[in-house]
Write a protein that holds these residues in place. Structure first.
Motif: not given
Length: 185
Positions: A87-97
């Motif tokens: 399951q990929d936590n799609t809420k994450w991006n490069y700013l907060n991953d």
């Protein structure tokens, strides 16, 4: 005028009752369970990532679910070929991953070295203790955030994957794979 309204009402009524006959009302469902509790339900059109028994990680969109098979981007896979789900936590991006924190930690170290060179300090005193603590906290926090990006579910005793067939063509009485239920005593 009233005849036109009456015929329009008849047309709309007939259309209202015929639309369910030509539409697909139910599709098959893939259910991920943990100790008997439903965690996630997958249907056609949803994104999925899984590990096969052939030691491959695959990901994409479920295009169809038919006959105990998952069609991932129109490529069929049987349910028993799946070894683990991701399951990929799609809420994450490069700013907060975590990537930004790792870059900031390295940046703190580089900034301390540049300041030490600019002020002509000796090489051992470029990075102060507070700089090491700050950079280390940023880097470790970034690594922990990057590891939390995915949740892997290894199928076995704890996690199970069930295929729920919603389009049964044969009635329960004629289907030998379905066991009849007995009334409660």
């Amino acid at each position: 005028m009233s005849a036109l309204i009456f015929s329009m009402n008849k047309f709309l009524t007939i259309l209202f009752f015929l639309i369910p006959l030509i539409s697909l009302s139910q599709t098959d469902v893939l259910i991920l369970q943990k100790n008997g509790r439903n965690i996630k339900t997958f249907e056609a059109g949803m994104n999925i990532g899984f590990h096969t028994v052939y030691d491959q990680w695959l990901g994409g969109t479920i295009t169809a679910l038919r006959n105990d098979s998952i069609f991932l981007n129109n490529i069929p896979f049987h349910v028993h070929e799946i070894d683990a789900l991701r399951q990929d936590n799609t809420k994450w991006n490069y700013l907060n991953d975590g990537t930004l924190l790792i870059v900031a930690g390295v940046g703190v170290l580089v900034l301390n070295v540049v300041n030490g060179l600019y002020t002509n300090e000796s090489a051992g005193s470029w990075v102060k203790t507070s700089g090491w603590i700050t950079a280390g906290a940023f880097i470790i926090g970034g690594i922990l955030l990057r590891r939390a990006r995915y949740s892997d579910y290894k199928l076995g005793k704890k996690y199970t994957l069930h295929y729920l067939n919603m389009r049964v063509n044969t009635p329960v009485e004629n289907n030998p794979s379905v066991k009849p239920t007995e009334p409660a005593k």
